[in-house]
Design an enzyme around this catalytic site. Structure first.
Site, PDB file in Angstrom:
ATOM      1  N   GLY A  75      45.043  34.520  32.660  1.00 55.08           N
ATOM      2  CA  GLY A  75      44.496  34.960  32.044  1.00 55.08           C
ATOM      3  C   GLY A  75      42.607  34.101  32.746  1.00 55.08           C
ATOM      4  O   GLY A  75      41.931  34.371  33.559  1.00 55.08           O
ATOM      5  N   SER A  76      41.753  34.663  31.031  1.00 59.21           N
ATOM      6  CA  SER A  76      40.356  33.570  31.284  1.00 59.21           C
ATOM      7  C   SER A  76      40.264  32.227  31.883  1.00 59.21           C
ATOM      8  O   SER A  76      39.333  32.359  32.183  1.00 59.21           O
ATOM      9  CB  SER A  76      39.730  34.166  29.748  1.00 59.21           C
ATOM     10  OG  SER A  76      39.684  34.486  29.177  1.00 59.21           O
TER      11      SER A  76
END
EC number: 3.4.16.4
Length: 599
Positions: A302-303
């Site tokens: 993810g981020s």
């Protein structure tokens, strides 16, 4: 009359005794033959087949006996024992001899806590053997009580059993040994040869009851196992275990992992997983609980991957920390695929892409770089290959080769989808940013020779640390990772659980960070699977990082930065929380706990 006389003479002739000389010859001949047979037999035994009969005799009286050795102790970095071997006794029997006294089998079964019929059946099946374990790894008092029964054919043997004082707190790292004291998983397996040593062998004479009556010779000298000092700090390990377990219970999550690295050395100070298991009582344990998820399981980061995307962007020379990026209107359509932010961030700069965790911003930046350059930077940070820590079963993760990246794949990889990493790989990558752009393979051995190598320019690494600091203060989303009196740099992340052909409606909460950001000493990564209710990394994983590191820096006497931190309290089960704080210069800042999760 003559006829009668002739008959009498015949009878007298038949009754006449044999010649004594003849008898003597016969006797001498028989003695000679017997003597010759004995001589031939003696020559056969003593000369012709000497070795055969010697071996047969030795087999009945001489035995090569193992000399047991204690397995080496595993210590934590401060000298605290993590795995020790304790002496135990194992009861064994000669099945043939014991079966000759079958009336004593019930007595033995009762003393050993075994089923009589089952024991008798096993003895019958092994009646052609001379050795069979009745019960292993008894404490010496219990074994002595059995021996005092004086059951024919029953003896004891010294062995060693592994004991883990910290139980499930460090089970996944250490692994465990089998009943023969051989490593089966974890560091026990990785360093089995070092820890196990080598059993000695002695040759002894035993009597018919199996008792040793004489030591003949030492065939091989015993080599005790060597001790091992690992990089784990038991105190920090316990902190990580406690807070991770509490977070899983609070958020009703299915599993989780946390890794803490020492930045200057690459040593692994803590590695915990939930659920765990007790290596001292491992029978009937679900094999899934024994898996060291921090090393063997992969997630889409993810981020948290955006830090490496921005590293590549800065290295390309096309972007600077304050170069503007237009993320309006909060969506970005690329070849029919729509990338979106939860809210329209408008015009922000490259630092803002990290601060606000903008998927649109990361995707647009990625489109300005070549796929080969992005792949090269990611690969330099260790993604797509094993870390080299030496842990059995370590996964290399998954980084698709650059030629297979289309524009959409390049965009999604930029914000952490389409690439898979282990928690340890992610920690290694952040440790490289913390270490001035120099990557060092993680190690489980204290003081190991562990050289580093440059993977990115030190100025770029310093810029990334400054950008990541903005995540931990308003308006960044990682405020719950803040530590009083210390600067923290890090990145939250939230991704979906991948399945074949798509994603489930299950989430993975992540946080990766370093402390103190001014001169990083520790890097930590927290990964929590399938939290219920609030699932953003900012709300689930970041608080675990903050609580553990708050105590870790105190235990390690890490000098504080003496800075004023921001703290916010987020309502439970809230996906988005916005609070207003007064900044030092009087400006108003907005705290954003949201994390971008693509649909």
């Amino acid at each position: 009359m003559r006829r009668a006389s002739r008959g009498s003479d015949a009878v007298n002739q038949r009754m006449k005794p044999a010649n004594p000389r003849t008898r003597l010859y016969v006797v001498l001949l028989m003695l000679g033959l017997a003597s010759s047979a004995l001589v031939v037999r003696a020559v056969d035994l003593q000369v012709v087949r000497k070795d055969f009969y010697q071996e047969q005799g030795d087999a009945r009286y001489l035995r090569d006996i193992d000399i047991p050795v204690s397995r080496g102790t595993i210590f934590d970095r401060n000298g605290e024992p993590l795995a020790v071997s304790t002496p135990v006794e194992s009861i064994w029997a000669n099945p043939m001899e014991l079966l000759e006294h079958a009336d004593r089998i019930s007595e033995l079964a009762n003393a050993a806590g075994l089923d009589e019929e089952s024991l008798k059946q096993r003895l019958i099946e092994r009646s052609d053997k001379e050795f069979y374990y009745i019960k292993r790894h008894l404490n010496p008092d219990d074994a002595q009580a059995i021996l005092k029964l004086n059951i024919p054919g029953v003896s004891s043997q010294r062995e060693f059993r592994r004991y883990y004082p910290s139980g499930e707190v460090i089970a996944h790292v250490l692994g465990y040994t089998n009943i023969d004291d051989h490593g089966q998983e974890g560091l026990e397996l990785a360093f089995d040869h070092w820890l196990a040593g080598e059993k000695g062998i002695k040759r002894v004479i035993r009597d018919r009851l199996g008792h040793e009556v004489e030591n003949v010779e030492l065939v091989r000298e015993a080599q005790p196992g060597r001790d091992l000092t690992v990089s784990i700090d038991r105190r920090i390990q316990y902190l990580a275990y406690r807070e991770l377990k509490a977070a899983l219970q609070e958020h009703h999550a299915s599993s989780g992992s946390m890794v803490i690295l020492d930045v200057p050395t690459g040593e692994i100070l803590a590695m915990v997983n939930q659920p765990s298991f007790n290596p001292n009582a491992r029978s009937n344990v679900d094999p899934a609980y024994r898996r060291n998820r921090a090393v063997t399981d992969v997630v889409e980061p993810g981020s948290t991957m955006k830090a490496f995307t921005i590293s590549a962007a800065l290295e390309s020379g096309k972007w600077k920390p304050h170069t503007p990026v237009d993320t309006s209107p909060g969506t970005y359509t690329l070849y029919g695929h729509t990338i979106s932010d939860v809210h329209n961030k408008g015009l922000i700069d490259v630092t803002g892409v990290i601060t606000y965790s903008s998927n649109v911003g990361a995707a647009k930046i990625a489109q300005t770089m070549t796929r080969d350059h992005m792949y090269d930077v990611f690969h330099r940070f260790g993604f797509g290959e094993a870390t080299g820590c030496g842990f059995p079963g370590e996964s290399p993760g998954y980084l698709p080769i650059a030629k297979n990246w289309g524009p959409v794949e390049q965009a999604t990889i930029a914000y952490g989808y389409g690439v898979s990493v282990t928690p340890l790989q992610l920690a290694q990558g952040y440790a490289a940013l913390a270490n001035g752009g120099r990557l060092r393979s993680p190690t489980f051995v204290k003081g190991a020779q562990n050289p580093d190598r440059a993977v990115i320019d030190p100025q770029i690494a310093a810029s990334l640390r400054t950008m990541l600091e903005t995540v931990i203060v308003p308006p960044g989303g990682g405020i719950k990772a803040a530590i009083r009196n210390y600067l923290v740099a890090g990145k939250t992340g939230t991704s979906r659980t991948a399945i074949g052909g798509g994603y489930q409606k299950k989430y993975i909460s992540l946080f990766a960070g370093m402390v103190p950001a001014s001169n990083p000493r520790l890097v930590g990564v927290v990964v929590i699977h399938d939290p219920q209710g609030a699932f953003y990394g900012a709300l689930v994983s970041a608080p675990v990082f903050g609580k553990v590191m708050q105590e870790a820096v105190r235990l390690l006497d890490v000098p504080p930065d003496n800075v004023q931190n921001w703290y916010t309290a987020a309502p439970e089960n809230a996906h988005t929380v916005r609070t207003t704080r007064q900044a030092p210069d009087g400006a108003t800042e907005e705290s954003n706990y949201e994390e971008e999760v693509p649909e």
